[in-house]
Design an enzyme around this catalytic site. Structure first.
Site, mmCIF file in Angstrom:
data_model
loop_
_atom_site.group_PDB
_atom_site.id
_atom_site.type_symbol
_atom_site.label_atom_id
_atom_site.label_comp_id
_atom_site.label_asym_id
_atom_site.label_seq_id
_atom_site.Cartn_x
_atom_site.Cartn_y
_atom_site.Cartn_z
ATOM 1 N N LEU A 6 9.914 -3.746 5.301
ATOM 2 C CA LEU A 6 11.342 -3.763 5.595
ATOM 3 C C LEU A 6 11.724 -5.128 6.158
ATOM 4 C CD1 LEU A 6 11.860 -0.235 7.217
ATOM 5 C CD2 LEU A 6 11.662 -0.877 4.804
ATOM 6 N N ALA A 8 15.253 -6.440 5.745
ATOM 7 C CA ALA A 8 16.675 -6.570 5.410
ATOM 8 C C ALA A 8 17.546 -6.994 6.584
ATOM 9 C CB ALA A 8 17.204 -5.248 4.846
ATOM 10 N N GLY A 9 17.044 -6.880 7.807
ATOM 11 C CA GLY A 9 17.898 -7.063 8.970
ATOM 12 C C GLY A 9 18.083 -8.510 9.386
ATOM 13 N N GLN A 79 19.017 -3.738 0.286
ATOM 14 C CA GLN A 79 19.772 -2.815 1.133
ATOM 15 C C GLN A 79 21.063 -3.528 1.517
ATOM 16 O OE1 GLN A 79 18.250 -1.998 5.095
ATOM 17 N NE2 GLN A 79 19.096 0.069 5.125
ATOM 18 N N GLY A 84 19.980 1.796 8.519
ATOM 19 C CA GLY A 84 18.819 2.366 9.164
ATOM 20 C C GLY A 84 17.549 2.282 8.336
ATOM 21 N N THR A 85 16.437 2.552 9.022
ATOM 22 C CA THR A 85 15.125 2.410 8.394
ATOM 23 C C THR A 85 14.892 3.452 7.308
ATOM 24 O OG1 THR A 85 14.249 3.668 10.271
ATOM 25 C CG2 THR A 85 13.997 1.274 10.342
ATOM 26 N N GLY A 137 10.137 3.514 20.780
ATOM 27 C CA GLY A 137 9.927 4.926 20.523
ATOM 28 C C GLY A 137 8.594 5.349 21.111
ATOM 29 N N ASN A 162 5.425 3.918 19.143
ATOM 30 C CA ASN A 162 5.436 3.795 17.689
ATOM 31 C C ASN A 162 5.445 2.308 17.337
ATOM 32 O OD1 ASN A 162 6.036 3.739 14.975
ATOM 33 N ND2 ASN A 162 7.926 4.925 15.126
ATOM 34 N N HIS A 311 13.489 -39.871 21.954
ATOM 35 C CA HIS A 311 13.361 -40.846 23.044
ATOM 36 C C HIS A 311 13.318 -40.149 24.410
ATOM 37 C CE1 HIS A 311 15.096 -43.566 19.994
ATOM 38 N NE2 HIS A 311 16.137 -42.767 19.955
#
Length: 399
Positions: A6, A8-9, A79, A84-85, A137, A162, A311
Site C-alpha cells: 500500500l 497511495a497515501g 486508489q 482506507g486500507t 492498533g 499491529n 559556507h
C-alpha cells in the site's frame, strides 16, 4: 506468491516533506524507503508485486517502472480517493490468485522476518512491541493466536501492536465486501480482521525488527539503523588530505575536496561536491547534485537532492528537502538547554537531539538561526539575520 504494498497515501504527518512526493518516496540511506521494502520482498523470494498508488503516483511509477531494474515484476493499481486500507486492498482483488503478502509501504522490515511470515499458514498478522502503544492498533495474544484488536486506545490492553504486515489468501476479499465505513468515513482493514479474531484463526508473528516511519524524526532513526550494515563503495573522486574513518558510499561524479574530514557511516550521492574543509559526522546521508562547502559541519542528517549548504553552516539531526539553499553562516540548533526531548509543533520527537524539518525549495539568507524543533514549509524564503522558530507554513516570507 504475490505481494501487495500500500503506497497511495500522502503521509500528512510527514509534511512539509510530502508537499511534492508521496511518503514512500522519502529517502532513507540513499534510496526511497519503498525501495528498501521491495528489495527485501524480492530477497525473501517474491517477485510479483502490486503497488497500490495514488498521491503523486508519477514519482513512484517513474522510479520503479515495471520493476525490471529491481529484478521484480511491478504492476500498479490506483486508489483515486483515500478511503482506507480495506478500500486499497479491495482494489487489487482482480489480480490476486491465492496466498499473498500485504505490507504497508512506510516501514522498515527485515528479509528474514518476511521469509518466516510467508512460510506460515494464513491468516497471519505481524506484531511488534512499543513503549507507546496508544499510538497504534493494540492486540492481545494467547500463545500464537490474536484474541483482540483495538485501534489507538487511551488505555491499551498490552504493549503488542499491529505492525502492518499480513499474510492472507483470496478469502479476505469476501470479508472486505461486508465492512462498513468507520467513523472517519474510511474502510478499515482492521474491521475486516474481527472475523478471523472471533474464529481464533488469526495468528501473530512477532517481528525481530520493525520501524514505523511516521514522522520526520522517525526518518533519522530508520536512517541510523540502515547505515549500521553499510559497506563502503567509492565511485567518486577523493582529493589529497581528505580523512575518511568508517564506512562511506561515494557516488560517481562526486568530489570530496582537500581538508575534509568524514566519520562514517555516511552516504554521498552522485555529482555532489563536499568541501574543501568540510566535516561530515556519522549518520549523514547526502543526495545527488548537492554542494556541501567550506567549513560546513553536518551531523546525523538527511539532505535531499539538489540542496546547497555551501559556507560556514552547521546542520545537526535534521531532515532537509530538495533544492534548498543555505546562506553563509546559517545554522540549525539541535539541543535544548534543559536537554529535554525536542518538540515539533507541540509533539515530542522523543529525541534529545533534533534540529529541524525543512521542506523543498527553502531559501535562507546569511546568518539565519533555526531553533530546535522548527518545521519550515516548502517554498519559504527567510531574510538574512532572522531567527526561525516553530512551524512555518509553505510559501511564507520570514523576516
Amino acid at each position: 506468491m504475490q505481494c501487495v504494498i500500500l503506497a497511495a497515501g500522502e503521509g500528512s504527518r510527514m509534511r512539509p516533506l510530502t508537499t511534492s512526493r508521496p511518503k514512500v518516496m522519502l529517502p532513507l540511506a540513499g534510496k526511497p524507503m519503498l525501495e528498501h521494502l521491495i528489495q527485501n520482498v524480492r530477497d525473501a523470494g517474491i517477485t510479483e508485486i502490486y503497488l497500490v498508488v495514488g498521491y503523486h503516483e508519477e514519482a513512484i511509477r517513474t522510479w520503479f517502472g515495471d520493476g525490471a531494474a529491481f529484478d521484480v515484476l511491478i504492476q500498479y493499481v490506483v486508489q483515486r480517493k483515500q478511503l482506507g486500507t480495506a478500500d486499497a486492498l479491495r482494489s487489487v482483488e482482480p489480480f490476486i490468485h491465492d496466498t499473498f503478502l500485504m505490507l504497508n509501504g512506510d516501514m522498515i522490515l527485515e528479509r528474514s522476518d518476511l521469509e518466516k511470515i510467508i512460510s506460515l499458514p494464513c491468516p497471519v498478522m505481524a506484531t511488534s512491541t512499543t513503549t507507546h502503544p496508544e499510538s497504534f492498533g493494540v492486540v492481545t495474544v494467547e500463545g500464537e493466536t490474536i484474541t483482540s484488536l483495538e485501534e489507538k486506545s487511551l488505555r491499551p490492553k498490552s504493549n503488542i501492536i499491529n505492525a502492518g504486515a499480513y499474510l492472507f489468501d483470496a478469502g479476505i476479499f469476501s470479508i472486505l465486501k461486508k465492512i462498513a465505513p468507520s467513523s472517519r468515513g474510511e474502510y478499515e482493514l482492521t474491521d475486516a480482521l474481527t472475523d478471523y479474531i472471533s474464529e481464533r484463526t488469526l495468528k501473530a508473528y512477532p517481528l525481530s525488527v520493525w520501524m514505523d516511519v511516521g514522522y520526520p524524526w522517525d526518518m533519522l532513526t530508520a536512517n541510523e539503523h540502515l547505515l549500521l550494515d553499510l559497506t563502503g563503495e567509492k565511485a567518486g573522486t577523493i582529493e589529497e588530505n581528505v580523512i575518511v574513518k568508517g564506512q562511506l558510499i561515494l557516488g560517481k561524479g562526486s568530489v570530496i575536496k582537500s581538508g575534509t574530514y568524514i566519520e562514517g557511516p555516511c552516504i554521498i550521492g552522485e555529482n555532489t561536491v563536499v568541501g574543501p574543509n568540510a566535516y561530515l559526522r556519522p549518520g549523514t546521508t547526502i543526495g545527488n547534485n548537492c554542494h556541501i562547502g567550506h567549513a560546513v559541519e553536518i551531523k546525523n542528517s538527511i539532505i535531499f537532492d539538489d540542496t546547497k549548504i555551501p559556507h560556514y553552516n552547521y546542520i545537526g539531526d535534521s531532515v532537509i528537502g530538495s533544492r534548498c539553499n543555505f546562506g553563509a553562516g546559517t545554522k540549525i540548533a539541535n539541543l535544548r538547554h534543559d536537554h529535554g526531548p525536542v518538540k515539533v509543533g507541540g509533539m515530542s520527537t522523543g529525541r534529545k537531539k533534533f534540529g529541524a524539518v525543512i521542506g523543498d525549495d527553502v531559501l535562507f539568507g546569511i546568518n539565519c538561526s533555526i531553533n530546535t524543533g522548527s518545521s519550515i514549509g516548502s517554498g519559504t524564503k527567510v531574510a538574512p539575520h532572522t531567527l526561525v522558530t516553530g512551524t512555518i507554513a509553505n510559501n511564507t516570507v520570514v523576516r
